[in-house]
Design a protein around this motif. Structure first.
Motif, PDB file in Angstrom:
ATOM      1  N   TRP A 231       0.846  -1.206   0.000  1.00 17.07           N
ATOM      2  CA  TRP A 231       0.000   0.000   0.000  1.00 17.07           C
ATOM      3  C   TRP A 231       0.876   1.249   0.000  1.00 17.07           C
ATOM      4  O   TRP A 231       0.666   2.179  -0.790  1.00 17.07           O
ATOM      5  N   GLN A 234       2.521   2.382  -3.217  1.00 20.03           N
ATOM      6  CA  GLN A 234       1.667   3.015  -4.229  1.00 20.03           C
ATOM      7  C   GLN A 234       1.401   4.492  -3.934  1.00 20.03           C
ATOM      8  O   GLN A 234       0.777   5.181  -4.740  1.00 20.03           O
ATOM      9  N   LEU A 332      -5.389   6.528  -1.355  1.00 19.82           N
ATOM     10  CA  LEU A 332      -5.529   5.115  -0.989  1.00 19.82           C
ATOM     11  C   LEU A 332      -5.856   4.935   0.485  1.00 19.82           C
ATOM     12  O   LEU A 332      -5.325   5.641   1.349  1.00 19.82           O
ATOM     13  N   LYS A 378     -13.188   2.342  -4.470  1.00 16.17           N
ATOM     14  CA  LYS A 378     -13.078   1.142  -5.270  1.00 16.17           C
ATOM     15  C   LYS A 378     -12.108   0.204  -4.560  1.00 16.17           C
ATOM     16  O   LYS A 378     -10.936   0.553  -4.353  1.00 16.17           O
ATOM     17  N   LEU A 380      -9.473  -2.445  -4.147  1.00 19.61           N
ATOM     18  CA  LEU A 380      -8.440  -2.976  -5.029  1.00 19.61           C
ATOM     19  C   LEU A 380      -7.970  -4.358  -4.616  1.00 19.61           C
ATOM     20  O   LEU A 380      -7.600  -5.178  -5.460  1.00 19.61           O
ATOM     21  N   LYS A 381      -7.995  -4.621  -3.304  1.00 17.41           N
ATOM     22  CA  LYS A 381      -7.509  -5.911  -2.825  1.00 17.41           C
ATOM     23  C   LYS A 381      -8.125  -6.216  -1.470  1.00 17.41           C
ATOM     24  O   LYS A 381      -8.203  -5.345  -0.607  1.00 17.41           O
ATOM     25  N   ALA A 438      -8.178   0.064  -0.717  1.00 15.05           N
ATOM     26  CA  ALA A 438      -9.186   0.688  -1.566  1.00 15.05           C
ATOM     27  C   ALA A 438      -8.698   2.040  -2.058  1.00 15.05           C
ATOM     28  O   ALA A 438      -7.894   2.709  -1.406  1.00 15.05           O
ATOM     29  N   ARG A 439      -9.225   2.442  -3.220  1.00 15.43           N
ATOM     30  CA  ARG A 439      -8.882   3.742  -3.780  1.00 15.43           C
ATOM     31  C   ARG A 439     -10.072   4.688  -3.681  1.00 15.43           C
ATOM     32  O   ARG A 439     -11.208   4.324  -3.990  1.00 15.43           O
TER      33      ARG A 439
END
Length: 441
Positions: A231, A234, A332, A378, A380-381, A438-439
């Motif tokens: 995380w 990013q 994020l 959204k 992401l993982k 999540a984004r």
């Protein structure tokens, strides 16, 4: 939201006054195959238990607020069945319409009282009055009391029939929405609409009491550590990060500072923050719940370890919305927690960390839905980050507990010895640790 208002018109002696009662259904208390726990026992199934808010305001100032549960076991596909009952009430075929009154004995009922009077010619006149009865069974929610032992009751008498029926129709549609998996959008609600001093004060006190001895070792878990570091990779170098529910700051803030990030921490416990400020004097700390954050697109990212995912669904929803507002577009979010009991929900007032707190558990799928439901994030993982060593410990604990319970049963009922538990079949509903990335949309 179902609402009903009582307005006292302005007079020469005093200005206009308005009383208002709101009931907001937040959703089902759990998923299919989960049971619901209150007080000292199991209560039906979680999907038949509605979590709701009851608010009473006077001239816009909150006079009373609580959260509670209403039972409604029907599997609703539409509002038609319940609306037909409301139509019968309107036609005078039934004199009561509403929800609840069984274990817990929380109920919301509109009642018609028929009576006979006489006119000037002594002719009988059939009349009716209406009242809205709201009863919250706080005993089974806050303690070990039997249903109906401790109640908070609203008897709102002399309700206009039209107002009462409109209120019930609004409530019916909220109940149907809940059964369809829909929830209120915090963005559509007034600021502070769900603030409950009880939860803040209760948990504030509990975390203050454990603050000196409380410690966490998140990064002893290599699966969690790897996901957290991925995380961070990013995020832009030197990013501003919010640690929501930071506690005393160790080890999360330590790791963030080591990697060169700018950090702000928030927590509801002043004593936890005292420890944090001593350890990290150059970090900004704010004494607030996550639902109280009012930052606007200030942070590149935010994280929360063992904090907001233990909030009940109402506070969780508001907190996720506040994090959405606080994070910059494209930023994020990293979340970590345990689902401590995947097979049941409820019992928010319970012993946590040897203190009575108001808390909840959410599974990975539940949090994913909450994050994406209104398009704020959204996901992401999503990853189960329970280590093999921890899984084995939990399996061993389950086997020990199951055997002990069986031995107790056999001691009281020897015939039970004919059906020993199969300890080789590990249940699927053991607790687990998970993390979500999540984004912000």
């Amino acid at each position: 939201m179902a609402k009903i208002e009582f307005i006292q018109a302005k007079t020469e002696e005093r200005p206009e006054s308005m009383e208002r009662v709101d009931v907001r259904v937040w959703g089902l208390s759990g998923r299919k195959h989960q049971h619901f726990l209150i007080g000292g026992g199991i209560n039906f199934n979680a999907p038949g238990t509605l979590l709701l808010e009851i608010s009473y305001t006077v001239n816009g100032a909150q006079f009373f607020y609580t959260r509670n549960y209403v039972q409604f076991q029907a599997d609703l596909e539409s509002a038609s069945a319940v609306e037909e009952h409301l139509a019968k009430f309107e036609r005078g075929e039934v004199d009561t319409i509403g929800f609840g009154d069984m274990l817990p004995e929380t109920s919301i009922l509109l009642k018609r009282d028929k009576y006979t009077s006489h006119d000037q010619n002594n002719q009988e006149i059939e009349s009716a009055s209406y009242q809205l009865e709201i009863s919250a069974d706080v005993g089974v929610v806050l303690g070990e009391a039997s249903p109906g032992v401790r109640m908070i009751n609203f008897d709102l008498k002399y309700v206009e029939a039209e107002d009462g029926i409109r209120f019930m129709r609004e409530l019916i549609h909220e109940v149907v929405d809940a059964h369809r998996g829909r929830h209120p959008n915090p963005a559509d609600l007034p600021d502070g609409a769900s603030d409950w001093p009880f939860v803040r004060q209760l948990n504030h006190k509990a975390y203050d009491l454990i603050s000196e001895d409380y410690d966490e070792h998140y990064f002893a878990n290599p699966l969690l550590t790897d996901m957290f570091d991925s995380w961070l990779e990013q995020l832009p170098p030197g990013s501003s990060i919010l640690d929501a529910g930071c506690g005393h700051g160790t080890p999360v803030i330590s790791r963030l500072l080591e990697k060169g990030y700018q950090v702000t921490g928030t927590d509801l416990s002043p004593r936890m923050l005292e420890r944090a400020r001593k350890s990290f004097p150059d970090v900004t700390f704010v004494n607030q719940m996550v639902s109280e954050i009012r930052s606007e697109a200030e942070y590149d990212g935010a994280c929360s370890f063992s904090s907001i995912l233990y909030l009940d669904p109402i506070d969780l929803s508001h907190s996720l919305y506040r994090l959405y507002k606080a994070i910059k577009p494209g930023g994020l979010l990293f979340l970590n927690a345990y689902d401590l009991h995947p097979d049941w929900r409820g019992l928010p007032y319970d012993d946590q960390l040897n203190q009575l707190m108001w808390s909840w558990c959410h599974g990975m799928d539940e949090v994913t839905q909450a994050l994406e439901e209104f398009g704020y994030f959204k996901v992401l993982k999503v990853q189960n980050v329970t280590t093999e060593e921890e899984k084995e410990k939990r399996i061993a604990s389950w086997r020990k507990y199951t055997q002990e319970e069986y031995d107790k049963l056999v001691a009281s009922y020897p015939v039970a010895a004919d059906n020993p538990p199969d300890l080789s079949k590990v249940p699927e509903n053991l607790s687990y640790c998970y993390a979500i990335l999540a984004r912000r949309v």
